[in-house]
Design a protein around this motif. Structure first.
Motif, PDB file in Angstrom:
ATOM      1  N   ASP A 304      38.839  91.953 108.207  1.00 44.03           N
ATOM      2  CA  ASP A 304      37.860  92.622 109.061  1.00 44.03           C
ATOM      3  C   ASP A 304      38.177  94.115 109.167  1.00 44.03           C
ATOM      4  OD1 ASP A 304      36.773  90.148 109.441  1.00 44.03           O
ATOM      5  OD2 ASP A 304      37.454  89.917 111.514  1.00 44.03           O
ATOM      6  N   GLU A 305      37.150  94.903 109.397  1.00 42.87           N
ATOM      7  CA  GLU A 305      37.313  96.354 109.433  1.00 42.87           C
ATOM      8  C   GLU A 305      38.241  96.812 110.555  1.00 42.87           C
ATOM      9  OE1 GLU A 305      34.400 100.297 109.068  1.00 42.87           O
ATOM     10  OE2 GLU A 305      33.606  98.380 109.765  1.00 42.87           O
ATOM     11  N   ASN A 306      38.354  96.015 111.610  1.00 47.51           N
ATOM     12  CA  ASN A 306      39.174  96.439 112.754  1.00 47.51           C
ATOM     13  C   ASN A 306      40.650  96.060 112.627  1.00 47.51           C
ATOM     14  OD1 ASN A 306      38.900  93.711 113.061  1.00 47.51           O
ATOM     15  ND2 ASN A 306      38.167  93.770 115.179  1.00 47.51           N
ATOM     16  N   VAL A 307      41.048  95.491 111.483  1.00 51.16           N
ATOM     17  CA  VAL A 307      42.461  95.208 111.235  1.00 51.16           C
ATOM     18  C   VAL A 307      43.129  96.508 110.770  1.00 51.16           C
ATOM     19  CG1 VAL A 307      44.117  93.905 109.850  1.00 51.16           C
ATOM     20  CG2 VAL A 307      42.014  92.806 110.625  1.00 51.16           C
ATOM     21  N   ARG A 308      44.117  96.970 111.507  1.00 51.71           N
ATOM     22  CA  ARG A 308      44.817  98.206 111.170  1.00 51.71           C
ATOM     23  C   ARG A 308      46.021  97.907 110.279  1.00 51.71           C
ATOM     24  NH1 ARG A 308      42.750 103.027 111.570  1.00 51.71           N
ATOM     25  NH2 ARG A 308      44.827 103.874 111.985  1.00 51.71           N
ATOM     26  N   VAL A 309      46.197  98.767 109.260  1.00 55.49           N
ATOM     27  CA  VAL A 309      47.243  98.563 108.262  1.00 55.49           C
ATOM     28  C   VAL A 309      48.101  99.827 108.170  1.00 55.49           C
ATOM     29  CG1 VAL A 309      47.666  98.196 105.788  1.00 55.49           C
ATOM     30  CG2 VAL A 309      45.861  96.915 106.948  1.00 55.49           C
ATOM     31  N   LYS A 310      49.390  99.653 107.926  1.00 54.50           N
ATOM     32  CA  LYS A 310      50.291 100.797 107.751  1.00 54.50           C
ATOM     33  C   LYS A 310      49.766 101.730 106.652  1.00 54.50           C
ATOM     34  CE  LYS A 310      54.528  98.327 109.099  1.00 54.50           C
ATOM     35  NZ  LYS A 310      55.854  97.837 108.627  1.00 54.50           N
ATOM     36  N   GLY A 311      49.778 103.019 106.913  1.00 46.55           N
ATOM     37  CA  GLY A 311      49.357 104.006 105.922  1.00 46.55           C
ATOM     38  C   GLY A 311      47.862 104.123 105.763  1.00 46.55           C
ATOM     39  N   GLN A 312      47.106 103.492 106.648  1.00 47.12           N
ATOM     40  CA  GLN A 312      45.651 103.490 106.512  1.00 47.12           C
ATOM     41  C   GLN A 312      45.072 104.904 106.563  1.00 47.12           C
ATOM     42  OE1 GLN A 312      43.794 100.395 108.777  1.00 47.12           O
ATOM     43  NE2 GLN A 312      41.825 101.442 108.904  1.00 47.12           N
ATOM     44  N   GLU A 313      45.723 105.788 107.285  1.00 49.59           N
ATOM     45  CA  GLU A 313      45.218 107.154 107.406  1.00 49.59           C
ATOM     46  C   GLU A 313      45.301 107.931 106.094  1.00 49.59           C
ATOM     47  OE1 GLU A 313      49.590 107.106 108.299  1.00 49.59           O
ATOM     48  OE2 GLU A 313      47.837 105.894 108.859  1.00 49.59           O
ATOM     49  N   ASN A 314      46.076 107.417 105.148  1.00 49.30           N
ATOM     50  CA  ASN A 314      46.241 108.105 103.863  1.00 49.30           C
ATOM     51  C   ASN A 314      45.414 107.474 102.738  1.00 49.30           C
ATOM     52  OD1 ASN A 314      48.192 109.956 104.892  1.00 49.30           O
ATOM     53  ND2 ASN A 314      49.737 108.330 104.770  1.00 49.30           N
ATOM     54  N   VAL A 347      41.733  97.963 103.566  1.00 52.76           N
ATOM     55  CA  VAL A 347      41.931  97.175 102.336  1.00 52.76           C
ATOM     56  C   VAL A 347      42.673  98.007 101.294  1.00 52.76           C
ATOM     57  CG1 VAL A 347      40.763  96.003 100.429  1.00 52.76           C
ATOM     58  CG2 VAL A 347      39.904  95.750 102.764  1.00 52.76           C
ATOM     59  N   GLU A 348      42.269  99.263 101.120  1.00 56.50           N
ATOM     60  CA  GLU A 348      42.951 100.133 100.159  1.00 56.50           C
ATOM     61  C   GLU A 348      44.382 100.402 100.606  1.00 56.50           C
ATOM     62  OE1 GLU A 348      43.828 102.919  97.039  1.00 56.50           O
ATOM     63  OE2 GLU A 348      42.703 101.049  97.289  1.00 56.50           O
ATOM     64  N   ALA A 349      44.585 100.580 101.896  1.00 58.02           N
ATOM     65  CA  ALA A 349      45.945 100.803 102.398  1.00 58.02           C
ATOM     66  C   ALA A 349      46.833  99.592 102.127  1.00 58.02           C
ATOM     67  CB  ALA A 349      45.907 101.111 103.888  1.00 58.02           C
ATOM     68  N   MET A 350      46.291  98.388 102.298  1.00 62.48           N
ATOM     69  CA  MET A 350      47.068  97.182 102.005  1.00 62.48           C
ATOM     70  C   MET A 350      47.370  97.080 100.514  1.00 62.48           C
ATOM     71  SD  MET A 350      48.644  94.533 103.129  1.00 62.48           S
ATOM     72  CE  MET A 350      48.080  94.182 104.798  1.00 62.48           C
ATOM     73  N   ARG A 351      46.398  97.406  99.685  1.00 62.53           N
ATOM     74  CA  ARG A 351      46.649  97.379  98.229  1.00 62.53           C
ATOM     75  C   ARG A 351      47.786  98.312  97.864  1.00 62.53           C
ATOM     76  NH1 ARG A 351      46.241 100.099  93.817  1.00 62.53           N
ATOM     77  NH2 ARG A 351      45.341 101.932  94.832  1.00 62.53           N
ATOM     78  N   GLN A 356      53.512  99.269  96.409  1.00 62.75           N
ATOM     79  CA  GLN A 356      54.813  99.902  96.629  1.00 62.75           C
ATOM     80  C   GLN A 356      55.918  98.870  96.782  1.00 62.75           C
ATOM     81  OE1 GLN A 356      53.897 102.347 100.038  1.00 62.75           O
ATOM     82  NE2 GLN A 356      53.090 104.036  98.787  1.00 62.75           N
ATOM     83  N   ALA A 357      55.538  97.644  97.143  1.00 62.79           N
ATOM     84  CA  ALA A 357      56.518  96.551  97.232  1.00 62.79           C
ATOM     85  C   ALA A 357      56.646  95.797  95.910  1.00 62.79           C
ATOM     86  CB  ALA A 357      56.110  95.594  98.347  1.00 62.79           C
ATOM     87  N   GLY A 358      55.963  96.291  94.867  1.00 59.23           N
ATOM     88  CA  GLY A 358      56.027  95.644  93.556  1.00 59.23           C
ATOM     89  C   GLY A 358      55.065  94.490  93.393  1.00 59.23           C
ATOM     90  N   GLU A 415      53.733  92.000 107.177  1.00 60.35           N
ATOM     91  CA  GLU A 415      54.527  93.119 107.681  1.00 60.35           C
ATOM     92  C   GLU A 415      53.748  94.429 107.675  1.00 60.35           C
ATOM     93  OE1 GLU A 415      57.897  93.030 105.125  1.00 60.35           O
ATOM     94  OE2 GLU A 415      58.965  91.494 106.302  1.00 60.35           O
ATOM     95  N   ASN A 416      52.701  94.526 106.864  1.00 58.39           N
ATOM     96  CA  ASN A 416      51.937  95.766 106.781  1.00 58.39           C
ATOM     97  C   ASN A 416      50.718  95.791 107.682  1.00 58.39           C
ATOM     98  OD1 ASN A 416      52.953  97.814 104.673  1.00 58.39           O
ATOM     99  ND2 ASN A 416      53.287  95.825 103.690  1.00 58.39           N
ATOM    100  N   ILE A 417      50.505  94.740 108.436  1.00 56.76           N
ATOM    101  CA  ILE A 417      49.429  94.735 109.429  1.00 56.76           C
ATOM    102  C   ILE A 417      50.005  95.234 110.756  1.00 56.76           C
ATOM    103  CG2 ILE A 417      47.905  93.284 110.801  1.00 56.76           C
ATOM    104  CD1 ILE A 417      47.399  91.608 108.356  1.00 56.76           C
ATOM    105  N   LEU A 418      49.355  96.241 111.323  1.00 53.32           N
ATOM    106  CA  LEU A 418      49.809  96.805 112.587  1.00 53.32           C
ATOM    107  C   LEU A 418      49.241  96.025 113.769  1.00 53.32           C
ATOM    108  CD1 LEU A 418      49.519 100.613 111.759  1.00 53.32           C
ATOM    109  CD2 LEU A 418      51.616  99.254 111.949  1.00 53.32           C
ATOM    110  N   PHE A 419      47.916  95.955 113.823  1.00 52.06           N
ATOM    111  CA  PHE A 419      47.263  95.255 114.943  1.00 52.06           C
ATOM    112  C   PHE A 419      45.772  95.170 114.637  1.00 52.06           C
ATOM    113  CE2 PHE A 419      47.517  99.775 115.923  1.00 52.06           C
ATOM    114  CZ  PHE A 419      46.212 100.100 116.225  1.00 52.06           C
ATOM    115  N   THR A 420      45.075  94.436 115.468  1.00 49.43           N
ATOM    116  CA  THR A 420      43.626  94.340 115.382  1.00 49.43           C
ATOM    117  C   THR A 420      43.021  95.055 116.567  1.00 49.43           C
ATOM    118  OG1 THR A 420      43.784  92.204 114.277  1.00 49.43           O
ATOM    119  CG2 THR A 420      41.662  92.771 115.262  1.00 49.43           C
ATOM    120  N   GLU A 421      42.162  96.027 116.280  1.00 46.63           N
ATOM    121  CA  GLU A 421      41.555  96.819 117.353  1.00 46.63           C
ATOM    122  C   GLU A 421      40.612  95.981 118.199  1.00 46.63           C
ATOM    123  OE1 GLU A 421      39.725 100.021 115.233  1.00 46.63           O
ATOM    124  OE2 GLU A 421      41.542 101.198 115.188  1.00 46.63           O
TER     125      GLU A 421
END
Length: 421
Positions: A304-314, A347-351, A356-358, A415-421
């Protein structure tokens, strides 16, 4: 003997007998192995597709070649239209344009992500009203191995007398109501690319309805040579046959085909268990009514769009310069890191995080009606495929993905999911 042992045995025989050409004993034997595999008896089979005993298989250089030859066999010519599932890889639609015809894209239905039969019929009626002619073929696609609603598709096809070309390139061994995909329609397309359920390094096959059409496809695939002691051609043919070397690999792979399918299904079940309970994350699975038996070529999920992922801002800050999954490398560098239709930032941030984790994850297929090359093609859309593209992600599932790998991938994802807004 191991899978590699069988492959090496058949390849060695090809070299020892000097059959290093697009024909030979391995090609013939591989075609027979495939014919038996796709027509294997099942107590629930023949519910929709009728008698399978007349089916024949031609081994070819690629699945794309199989689509191309099937279209020719269906009589597709310049100016014609072909109904194509919009959520697919370009190999389902590009051959339509090879022939000077126009693909007409039809959107998906939400439970299988495959072509929406009701929208298909609506599109057929509209094309007949607008052009005065019915489409020349229908191409449903087994997206990520998931069976399409082929009984309804065949009902529509028979109603309007339109041939069906099943693109089962991703659906090798998948079944609908017990019957193998690719055997319901007039033609069935298989792929043995390096990332498919079984591989010949590259290659494909076309399931033909009977011996007569098998012979015609075989003739077209071998440059349409006439039966003279010299080379005479009275029609345009193609150099599309599979080599004896590749077919030798395929024969070895066929010894473990069912094992590969079982492995993919086991991996799917593991992902479903390990990613259960994540808010806003859904592992896509087959409908539970018992009609579907997917090979789960790739495991797919939506976020879902409201799932926040590490590095999403980049996300989308840099232009991709290499291939992201699949066999198609990036040769032409894009002018921009973004387009008007792309996966959501999370989604792109998770990819990127998984990369980066191989871990090689990839976006789901971008709908064909959103591809710039098809901007002028007719499309009948309901928003389903675009929504899936914006939220979907594919996770590794191949034979080399171990149970420990699945656990590591699922843990990295969590581990790369921060939270759900």
């Amino acid at each position: 003997m191991s899978e590699a042992g069988w492959e090496q045995k058949y390849i060695k025989e090809a070299f020892d007998t000097n059959w290093v050409v697009p024909l030979g004993p391995n090609v013939n034997a591989f075609e027979e192995d495939l014919r038996l595999f796709v027509t294997q008896d099942d107590p629930d089979s023949h519910a929709c597709g009728g008698d399978l005993s007349s089916k024949q298989v031609v081994a070819l250089s690629s699945g794309t070649a199989a689509v191309h030859l099937a279209l020719i066999a269906c009589g597709v010519k310049p100016g014609d239209e072909v109904m194509v599932q919009g959520s697919t890889f370009c190999a389902s639609s590009h051959p339509v344009t090879y022939l000077g015809a126009t693909p007409v894209f039809v959107d998906s239905e939400p439970d299988t992500w495959n072509i929406d039969p009701d929208l298909l019929e609506e599109a057929i009626r509209d094309r007949i009203a607008k052009t005065g002619r019915k489409p020349k073929a229908i191409i449903p696609v087994a997206l990520y191995g998931m069976p399409y609603k082929i009984d309804r598709i065949m009902e529509i096809a028979r109603k309007y007398d339109i041939p069906v070309i099943e693109d089962a390139a991703e659906g090798f061994g998948s079944r609908y109501k017990g019957q193998v995909l690719g055997t319901f329609g007039d033609y069935g397309v298989l792929s043995f690319n390096g990332n498919k359920m079984i591989t010949t390094s590259g290659g494909g096959a076309l399931i033909c309805p009977d011996r007569e059409m098998w012979q015609k496809v075989m003739w077209l695939a071998t440059q349409a040579r006439e039966s003279y002691p010299y080379y005479q051609h009275e029609a345009i043919g193609y150099n599309y046959r599979m080599s004896n070397i590749c077919a030798g690999i395929g024969r070895g792979q066929m010894t473990v085909a069912n094992d590969h399918i079982a492995h993919h299904r086991h991996v799917q079940a593991m992902y479903e268990e390990l990613l259960a309970g994540l808010p806003g994350v859904t592992v896509h699975s087959q409908p539970a009514n018992g009609d579907y038996d997917s090979n789960y070529w790739l495991v797919t999920l939506t976020m879902d769009e409201n799932v926040r992922v590490k590095g999403q801002e980049n996300a989308y800050k840099t232009i991709v310069t290499g291939a992201v999954g699949g066999a198609a490398g990036v040769i032409h560098t894009a002018d921009s890191a973004t387009t008007d239709c792309q996966p959501n930032d999370n989604v792109e941030a998770m990819r990127v995080a998984l990369d980066q984790a191989g871990i090689e994850a990839r976006p789901v297929w971008k709908p064909m009606h959103k591809q710039p090359v098809y901007k002028d093609a007719p499309a009948y859309v309901n928003g389903v495929s675009e929504a899936i593209f914006k939220t979907g992600l594919c996770l590794p599932a191949g034979p080399c993905v171990s149970e420990d790998d699945v656990r590591f991938i699922a843990r990295s994802f969590r581990e790369n999911i921060l939270f759900t807004e």
